[in-house]
Design a protein around this motif. Structure first.
Motif, PDB file in Angstrom:
ATOM      1  N   PRO A   1       0.806  -1.232   0.000  1.00 18.37           N
ATOM      2  CA  PRO A   1       0.000   0.000   0.000  1.00 18.37           C
ATOM      3  C   PRO A   1       0.837   1.279   0.000  1.00 18.37           C
ATOM      4  N   LEU A   2       2.176   1.172  -0.015  1.00 17.62           N
ATOM      5  CA  LEU A   2       3.050   2.345  -0.078  1.00 17.62           C
ATOM      6  C   LEU A   2       4.190   2.027  -1.031  1.00 17.62           C
ATOM      7  N   ASP A   3       4.958   3.035  -1.377  1.00 13.37           N
ATOM      8  CA  ASP A   3       6.102   2.840  -2.271  1.00 13.37           C
ATOM      9  C   ASP A   3       7.380   2.854  -1.442  1.00 13.37           C
ATOM     10  N   LEU A   4       8.055   1.718  -1.398  1.00 12.88           N
ATOM     11  CA  LEU A   4       9.260   1.587  -0.577  1.00 12.88           C
ATOM     12  C   LEU A   4      10.232   0.643  -1.266  1.00 12.88           C
ATOM     13  N   GLN A   5      11.463   1.111  -1.484  1.00 12.86           N
ATOM     14  CA  GLN A   5      12.487   0.288  -2.121  1.00 12.86           C
ATOM     15  C   GLN A   5      13.557  -0.085  -1.099  1.00 12.86           C
ATOM     16  N   LEU A   6      13.812  -1.384  -0.973  1.00 17.30           N
ATOM     17  CA  LEU A   6      14.814  -1.879  -0.038  1.00 17.30           C
ATOM     18  C   LEU A   6      15.868  -2.683  -0.785  1.00 17.30           C
ATOM     19  N   ARG A   7      17.086  -2.587  -0.315  1.00 20.79           N
ATOM     20  CA  ARG A   7      18.192  -3.377  -0.864  1.00 20.79           C
ATOM     21  C   ARG A   7      18.755  -4.211   0.279  1.00 20.79           C
ATOM     22  N   VAL A   8      18.794  -5.510   0.079  1.00 21.77           N
ATOM     23  CA  VAL A   8      19.284  -6.422   1.113  1.00 21.77           C
ATOM     24  C   VAL A   8      20.587  -7.053   0.627  1.00 21.77           C
ATOM     25  N   ARG A   9      21.651  -6.821   1.385  1.00 21.27           N
ATOM     26  CA  ARG A   9      22.948  -7.427   1.075  1.00 21.27           C
ATOM     27  C   ARG A   9      23.538  -7.986   2.361  1.00 21.27           C
ATOM     28  N   GLU A  10      24.655  -8.676   2.258  1.00 21.44           N
ATOM     29  CA  GLU A  10      25.267  -9.257   3.457  1.00 21.44           C
ATOM     30  C   GLU A  10      25.586  -8.188   4.497  1.00 21.44           C
TER      31      GLU A  10
ATOM     32  N   GLY B   1      23.818  -5.678   5.234  1.00 19.53           N
ATOM     33  CA  GLY B   1      22.610  -5.195   5.893  1.00 19.53           C
ATOM     34  C   GLY B   1      21.566  -4.721   4.902  1.00 19.53           C
ATOM     35  N   ILE B   2      20.604  -3.967   5.427  1.00 18.62           N
ATOM     36  CA  ILE B   2      19.487  -3.471   4.629  1.00 18.62           C
ATOM     37  C   ILE B   2      19.632  -1.967   4.414  1.00 18.62           C
ATOM     38  N   ALA B   3      19.357  -1.511   3.204  1.00 20.20           N
ATOM     39  CA  ALA B   3      19.371  -0.078   2.891  1.00 20.20           C
ATOM     40  C   ALA B   3      18.048   0.297   2.241  1.00 20.20           C
TER      41      ALA B   3
ATOM     42  N   ALA C   1      14.369  11.451  -2.696  1.00 23.31           N
ATOM     43  CA  ALA C   1      14.661  12.893  -2.711  1.00 23.31           C
ATOM     44  C   ALA C   1      16.160  13.144  -2.847  1.00 23.31           C
ATOM     45  N   ALA C   2      16.963  12.409  -2.079  1.00 22.79           N
ATOM     46  CA  ALA C   2      18.421  12.592  -2.112  1.00 22.79           C
ATOM     47  C   ALA C   2      19.082  11.712  -3.173  1.00 22.79           C
ATOM     48  N   ARG C   3      18.297  10.757  -3.721  1.00 23.54           N
ATOM     49  CA  ARG C   3      18.782   9.807  -4.735  1.00 23.54           C
ATOM     50  C   ARG C   3      19.999   9.021  -4.238  1.00 23.54           C
ATOM     51  N   ILE C   4      19.893   8.507  -3.002  1.00 21.72           N
ATOM     52  CA  ILE C   4      20.951   7.665  -2.439  1.00 21.72           C
ATOM     53  C   ILE C   4      20.325   6.533  -1.614  1.00 21.72           C
ATOM     54  N   TRP C   5      21.124   5.496  -1.384  1.00 22.78           N
ATOM     55  CA  TRP C   5      20.704   4.410  -0.513  1.00 22.78           C
ATOM     56  C   TRP C   5      21.156   4.734   0.908  1.00 22.78           C
ATOM     57  N   ARG C   6      20.222   4.690   1.843  1.00 24.76           N
ATOM     58  CA  ARG C   6      20.542   4.955   3.246  1.00 24.76           C
ATOM     59  C   ARG C   6      20.508   3.646   4.037  1.00 24.76           C
ATOM     60  N   ASN C   7      21.628   3.353   4.695  1.00 19.42           N
ATOM     61  CA  ASN C   7      21.719   2.113   5.463  1.00 19.42           C
ATOM     62  C   ASN C   7      20.847   2.164   6.706  1.00 19.42           C
TER      63      ASN C   7
ATOM     64  N   SER D   1      20.038   1.059  10.536  1.00 23.18           N
ATOM     65  CA  SER D   1      20.917   0.817  11.689  1.00 23.18           C
ATOM     66  C   SER D   1      20.239  -0.047  12.746  1.00 23.18           C
ATOM     67  N   GLN D   2      19.273  -0.878  12.312  1.00 25.55           N
ATOM     68  CA  GLN D   2      18.586  -1.744  13.270  1.00 25.55           C
ATOM     69  C   GLN D   2      19.563  -2.754  13.864  1.00 25.55           C
ATOM     70  N   SER D   3      19.458  -2.946  15.176  1.00 27.00           N
ATOM     71  CA  SER D   3      20.340  -3.905  15.827  1.00 27.00           C
ATOM     72  C   SER D   3      19.891  -5.330  15.528  1.00 27.00           C
ATOM     73  N   GLY D   4      20.835  -6.242  15.495  1.00 28.52           N
ATOM     74  CA  GLY D   4      20.528  -7.644  15.256  1.00 28.52           C
ATOM     75  C   GLY D   4      20.111  -7.937  13.827  1.00 28.52           C
ATOM     76  N   GLN D   5      20.363  -6.982  12.936  1.00 27.50           N
ATOM     77  CA  GLN D   5      19.898  -7.123  11.569  1.00 27.50           C
ATOM     78  C   GLN D   5      20.701  -8.139  10.760  1.00 27.50           C
ATOM     79  N   ALA D   6      21.973  -8.268  11.043  1.00 27.45           N
ATOM     80  CA  ALA D   6      22.839  -9.148  10.246  1.00 27.45           C
ATOM     81  C   ALA D   6      22.312 -10.576  10.214  1.00 27.45           C
ATOM     82  N   ALA D   7      21.888 -11.091  11.362  1.00 28.36           N
ATOM     83  CA  ALA D   7      21.386 -12.468  11.432  1.00 28.36           C
ATOM     84  C   ALA D   7      20.092 -12.617  10.644  1.00 28.36           C
TER      85      ALA D   7
END
Length: 198
Positions: A74-83, A85-87, A92-98, A100-106
């Protein structure tokens, strides 16, 4: 006629073991393509809610690179998942923002392993069983580590040439179902997915 039936039955039974896939064979099938892309519908069933929460959109998985997950409704959201972490894509800024959620790597490692059918990685935390044939198989993951036993009841992955459905049943009773459709392998990526994998 009985001899013909017996011979036919014997041939059928002799061929049956060749149809049953092992987890390692499923992994080999899923890790064959360089890219897999298509559409997804994700439903989150929460005990306290009458209706499931649903998102849908497009995804692209690139071997040894990562996952592009584009929620369109129901919303527009682009995520990139790599080893690493998630970005999230900041249009607006035309960049990927990492993130910082804890425990995300696992969590990232688990999700990538589930979608990619990486039984080597999954086997570290789950007992794996599989059945079916190359066109229709099912893989069941039962937690074996203390951490995963606290989170999941089990995870079921179903598919053929690619993963078609993933169901995660959580310990407290909630569950998530992801259905993948219009899946293509080794085809040119969309501009958005290509941008995510730069």
């Amino acid at each position: 006629m009985p001899n013909i039936r017996t011979a036919a039955l014997s041939l059928l039974l002799a061929a049956m073991p060749a149809w049953a896939l092992t987890p390692a064979e499923i992994t080999a099938r899923l890790q064959g393509p360089e890219t897999v892309q298509g559409q997804f519908v994700q439903q989150r069933f929460i005990k306290s809610l009458a209706k499931p929460m649903q998102t849908q959109g497009r995804f692209a998985l690139k071997k040894r690179t990562g996952l592009f997950w584009h929620i369109q409704k129901p919303l527009d959201l682009q995520l990139r998942v790599r080893e690493q972490g998630i970005a999230q894509w900041d249009a607006a800024a035309r960049i990927w923002r990492n993130s910082s959620q804890s425990g995300q790597a696992a969590q990232v490692k688990l999700f990538m392993a589930v979608l990619g059918g990486d039984t080597g990685e999954l086997g570290k935390q789950f007992t794996i069983s599989a059945n079916g044939n190359p066109n229709q198989w099912r893989m069941q993951l039962t937690p074996k580590t203390a951490v995963m036993k606290q989170i999941f009841q089990d995870i079921t992955i179903q598919g053929g040439a690619v993963v078609q459905q993933i169901e995660l049943r959580e310990k407290q009773g909630d569950r998530t179902v992801m259905i993948f459709s219009q899946t293509q392998t080794d085809q040119p990526l969309s501009a958005a997915a290509g941008n995510a994998f730069k």
